[in-house]
Design a protein around this motif. Structure first.
Motif, short mmCIF file in Angstrom:
data_model
loop_
_atom_site.label_atom_id
_atom_site.label_comp_id
_atom_site.label_asym_id
_atom_site.label_seq_id
_atom_site.Cartn_x
_atom_site.Cartn_y
_atom_site.Cartn_z
N ASP A 51 0.57 -1.03 -0.05
CA ASP A 51 -0.13 -0.10 0.49
C ASP A 51 0.89 1.36 0.09
O ASP A 51 1.83 1.21 -0.75
CB ASP A 51 -1.45 -0.31 1.28
N SER A 52 0.37 2.26 0.29
CA SER A 52 1.47 3.82 0.36
C SER A 52 2.37 3.33 1.32
O SER A 52 3.19 4.15 1.37
CB SER A 52 0.30 4.57 0.65
N ARG A 53 2.45 2.48 2.23
CA ARG A 53 3.95 2.12 2.71
C ARG A 53 4.84 2.37 1.70
O ARG A 53 5.95 2.20 1.74
CB ARG A 53 3.63 1.60 3.86
N VAL A 54 4.38 1.19 1.42
CA VAL A 54 5.43 0.88 0.70
C VAL A 54 5.39 1.36 -1.81
O VAL A 54 6.39 2.54 -1.87
CB VAL A 54 4.87 -0.62 -0.73
N PHE A 55 4.98 2.42 -2.33
CA PHE A 55 4.31 2.96 -3.25
C PHE A 55 4.20 4.68 -2.80
O PHE A 55 3.70 4.59 -3.97
CB PHE A 55 3.60 2.19 -4.11
N GLY A 56 3.28 4.60 -2.06
CA GLY A 56 4.16 6.03 -1.95
C GLY A 56 1.79 6.53 -1.70
O GLY A 56 1.31 5.89 -1.96
N CYS A 57 1.69 7.75 -1.91
CA CYS A 57 0.52 8.52 -2.35
C CYS A 57 -0.18 8.25 -3.20
O CYS A 57 0.95 8.20 -4.29
CB CYS A 57 0.23 9.92 -2.09
N ILE A 58 -1.11 7.99 -3.47
CA ILE A 58 -1.88 8.01 -4.90
C ILE A 58 -2.94 9.26 -5.49
O ILE A 58 -3.49 10.28 -4.75
CB ILE A 58 -2.69 6.77 -5.30
N SER A 59 -3.23 9.27 -6.25
CA SER A 59 -4.19 10.34 -7.14
C SER A 59 -5.07 10.26 -6.75
O SER A 59 -4.99 9.92 -7.01
CB SER A 59 -3.51 10.89 -8.22
N LYS A 60 -6.55 11.20 -5.96
CA LYS A 60 -7.55 11.27 -6.21
C LYS A 60 -8.39 10.50 -7.44
O LYS A 60 -9.48 9.81 -7.38
CB LYS A 60 -8.33 12.47 -5.79
N ARG A 61 -7.21 11.78 -8.24
CA ARG A 61 -8.12 10.87 -9.98
C ARG A 61 -7.81 9.65 -10.23
O ARG A 61 -8.87 9.34 -11.21
CB ARG A 61 -7.48 11.94 -10.95
N SER A 62 -7.08 8.97 -9.86
CA SER A 62 -7.00 7.56 -10.08
C SER A 62 -7.61 6.88 -9.25
O SER A 62 -7.11 5.36 -9.59
CB SER A 62 -5.83 7.24 -9.84
N VAL A 63 -8.73 7.11 -8.77
CA VAL A 63 -9.55 6.71 -7.91
C VAL A 63 -11.14 6.17 -8.59
O VAL A 63 -11.69 7.44 -8.97
CB VAL A 63 -10.04 6.84 -5.94
N ILE A 64 -11.36 4.77 -9.10
CA ILE A 64 -12.14 4.73 -10.09
C ILE A 64 -13.51 4.22 -9.33
O ILE A 64 -14.46 4.27 -9.82
CB ILE A 64 -12.13 4.46 -10.88
N GLY A 65 -13.98 4.03 -8.18
CA GLY A 65 -14.81 2.58 -7.32
C GLY A 65 -14.72 3.26 -6.67
O GLY A 65 -14.60 4.75 -5.71
N LYS A 66 -16.39 2.81 -5.81
CA LYS A 66 -16.35 3.54 -4.38
C LYS A 66 -17.08 2.40 -3.39
O LYS A 66 -17.96 1.23 -4.23
CB LYS A 66 -17.79 4.58 -4.25
N ALA A 67 -16.96 1.72 -2.35
CA ALA A 67 -16.88 0.47 -1.81
C ALA A 67 -18.44 0.65 -1.26
O ALA A 67 -18.81 1.88 -0.87
CB ALA A 67 -16.04 0.51 -0.20
N ILE A 68 -19.19 -0.09 -2.00
CA ILE A 68 -20.27 0.28 -1.17
C ILE A 68 -21.36 -1.24 -0.52
O ILE A 68 -22.43 -0.89 0.42
CB ILE A 68 -21.50 -0.03 -2.10
N ALA A 69 -20.88 -2.21 0.08
CA ALA A 69 -20.95 -3.22 0.83
C ALA A 69 -19.35 -4.41 1.45
O ALA A 69 -18.43 -4.14 0.80
CB ALA A 69 -21.94 -3.77 -0.41
#
Length: 80
Positions: A51-69
């Motif tokens: 996760d970010s501990r390995v690859f650093g921060c990610i851009s909010k624009r790269s988030v394409i989904g939303k957890a719903i359940a």
């Protein structure tokens, strides 16, 4: 600002309550300022997550989904 000390995540100096983390990683990581428009992401299986501990921060624009359940653990199945 985020840092991890002995597996406890601190956001702006306050410990983050994470009851969903079942397998903690007891390592520590230095403080980091998360840039505007970015996210610091962590897996719930901290002992075995890349996760970010390995690859650093990610851009909010790269988030394409939303957890719903949630589907795991079985006793917690349901809408989020």
């Amino acid at each position: 600002r985020i840092f991890i000390r002995d597996g406890i995540v601190y956001v702006n100096g306050s410990a983050l309550a994470e009851p969903y983390v079942r397998f903690r990683d007891r390592r520590s990581y230095p403080e980091l300022v998360v840039p505007a428009g970015s996210l610091y992401v962590l897996g719930d299986n901290r002992a075995d997550s890349e996760d970010s501990r390995v690859f650093g921060c990610i851009s909010k624009r790269s988030v394409i989904g939303k957890a719903i359940a949630g589907i795991w653990p079985p006793q917690s199945v349901g809408n989020l």
